[in-house]
Design an enzyme around this catalytic site. Structure first.
Site, PDB file in Angstrom:
ATOM      1  N   ASP A  40       0.862  -1.183   0.000  1.00 40.14           N
ATOM      2  CA  ASP A  40       0.000   0.000   0.000  1.00 40.14           C
ATOM      3  C   ASP A  40       0.896   1.229   0.000  1.00 40.14           C
ATOM      4  O   ASP A  40       1.593   1.501   0.984  1.00 40.14           O
ATOM      5  CB  ASP A  40      -0.923  -0.010   1.219  1.00 40.14           C
ATOM      6  CG  ASP A  40      -1.990   1.075   1.151  1.00 40.14           C
ATOM      7  OD1 ASP A  40      -2.497   1.335   0.046  1.00 40.14           O
ATOM      8  OD2 ASP A  40      -2.321   1.649   2.202  1.00 40.14           O
ATOM      9  N   GLU A  65       4.886   5.085   3.737  1.00 42.13           N
ATOM     10  CA  GLU A  65       4.367   6.433   3.996  1.00 42.13           C
ATOM     11  C   GLU A  65       5.532   7.400   4.175  1.00 42.13           C
ATOM     12  O   GLU A  65       6.505   7.074   4.872  1.00 42.13           O
ATOM     13  CB  GLU A  65       3.485   6.432   5.247  1.00 42.13           C
ATOM     14  CG  GLU A  65       2.991   7.783   5.699  1.00 42.13           C
ATOM     15  CD  GLU A  65       2.221   8.539   4.627  1.00 42.13           C
ATOM     16  OE1 GLU A  65       2.548   9.724   4.395  1.00 42.13           O
ATOM     17  OE2 GLU A  65       1.302   7.948   4.029  1.00 42.13           O
ATOM     18  N   ASP A 119      -1.690  12.437  -2.383  1.00 41.53           N
ATOM     19  CA  ASP A 119      -1.661  13.895  -2.377  1.00 41.53           C
ATOM     20  C   ASP A 119      -1.802  14.408  -3.815  1.00 41.53           C
ATOM     21  O   ASP A 119      -1.038  14.000  -4.699  1.00 41.53           O
ATOM     22  CB  ASP A 119      -0.348  14.411  -1.789  1.00 41.53           C
ATOM     23  CG  ASP A 119      -0.267  14.183  -0.292  1.00 41.53           C
ATOM     24  OD1 ASP A 119      -1.322  13.920   0.317  1.00 41.53           O
ATOM     25  OD2 ASP A 119       0.842  14.263   0.270  1.00 41.53           O
ATOM     26  N   LYS A 123      -1.117  22.295  -8.236  1.00 41.57           N
ATOM     27  CA  LYS A 123      -0.427  23.190  -9.169  1.00 41.57           C
ATOM     28  C   LYS A 123       0.382  22.395 -10.196  1.00 41.57           C
ATOM     29  O   LYS A 123       1.061  21.432  -9.853  1.00 41.57           O
ATOM     30  CB  LYS A 123       0.484  24.139  -8.405  1.00 41.57           C
ATOM     31  CG  LYS A 123      -0.259  25.085  -7.460  1.00 41.57           C
ATOM     32  CD  LYS A 123       0.697  25.987  -6.715  1.00 41.57           C
ATOM     33  CE  LYS A 123      -0.067  26.913  -5.760  1.00 41.57           C
ATOM     34  NZ  LYS A 123       0.836  27.785  -4.980  1.00 41.57           N
ATOM     35  N   ASP A 155     -10.533  10.792  -5.183  1.00 42.51           N
ATOM     36  CA  ASP A 155     -11.726  11.613  -5.342  1.00 42.51           C
ATOM     37  C   ASP A 155     -11.429  12.841  -6.185  1.00 42.51           C
ATOM     38  O   ASP A 155     -12.333  13.649  -6.441  1.00 42.51           O
ATOM     39  CB  ASP A 155     -12.294  12.014  -3.981  1.00 42.51           C
ATOM     40  CG  ASP A 155     -11.266  12.710  -3.102  1.00 42.51           C
ATOM     41  OD1 ASP A 155     -10.065  12.413  -3.244  1.00 42.51           O
ATOM     42  OD2 ASP A 155     -11.652  13.540  -2.256  1.00 42.51           O
TER      43      ASP A 155
END
Length: 218
Positions: A40, A65, A119, A123, A155
């Site tokens: 993951d 992470e 994330d 921009k 999303d």
């Protein structure tokens, strides 16, 4: 004790994140290192993998992470929950650590990869900070077993499109499903972000790829 405030976004191009992670000793991390591995990427607090490890104990789970405090909290919680046999979290920048992490992995072990709600880096000038770069797509193909899957969701439609198109452009991956997006999550566990987004009636854009065999593949 007050909760530690963790930055929502971390620049993976920053100097702090340029040192690749050290190779893993799979025998020490997992009780059964030859079980299929679910990777993951961008696991955040790790709750998704904790739930997956409970549902599918015959898999090993590795969460990566870049926000180090979250990794410390996730590993602490997995100990408290007794999920130490098949679950591990690691602080790293996956875009420069994949080879060092997976080079010693038992052949054929990597059978599922998830990249969920990364994330977005809105921009255009920050596009290189997004996790799904062409190099990552190619690197994963080197370690994924034939028949294994990559599941993507976001999303943010522009992020989902970019991720989907980069995997679709690589000959090692076959997109599954006839439509543009999957209507349902094929995994037995949703992420916290997914549950939150759907509860607000907002869309989630999902794509599933299978690692296929390539003729004359080196």
């Amino acid at each position: 004790m007050a909760a530690v405030r963790v930055r929502q976004h971390v620049n993976p191009l920053g100097k702090k994140y340029q040192t690749p992670a050290s190779p893993l000793d799979w025998e020490k991390i997992y009780a059964k290192p030859n079980q299929p591995l679910h990777l993951d990427i961008g696991c955040a607090k790790g709750q998704f993998l904790m739930n997956m490890a409970k549902v599918e104990p015959n898999w090993n789970y590795l969460g990566l992470e870049i926000r180090e405090p979250l990794v410390g909290e996730a590993n602490k919680l997995r100990f408290e929950l007794g999920l130490i046999n098949n679950l591990h979290y690691l602080f790293c920048n996956v875009n420069n650590s994949l080879h060092s992490l997976l080079s010693s992995l038992p052949p054929g072990s990597l059978q599922r990869v998830t990249i969920q709600f990364p994330d977005p880096w809105f921009k255009t000038r920050h596009a290189k900070r997004r996790v799904v770069q062409p190099e990552l797509v190619a690197d994963l193909a080197s370690y994924l077993a034939v028949g294994s899957v990559v599941f993507l969701q976001s999303d943010m439609e522009f992020v989902a499109v970019e991720m989907r198109d980069r995997f679709a452009a690589h000959p090692a991956y076959q997109k599954m499903g006839a439509g543009e997006w999957l209507a349902q999550n094929p995994l037995p566990v949703p992420t916290e972000r997914e549950t939150s987004v759907l509860s607000r009636g907002e869309p989630v854009y999902r794509a599933l790829f299978v690692r296929r065999e390539i003729v004359n593949e080196e």
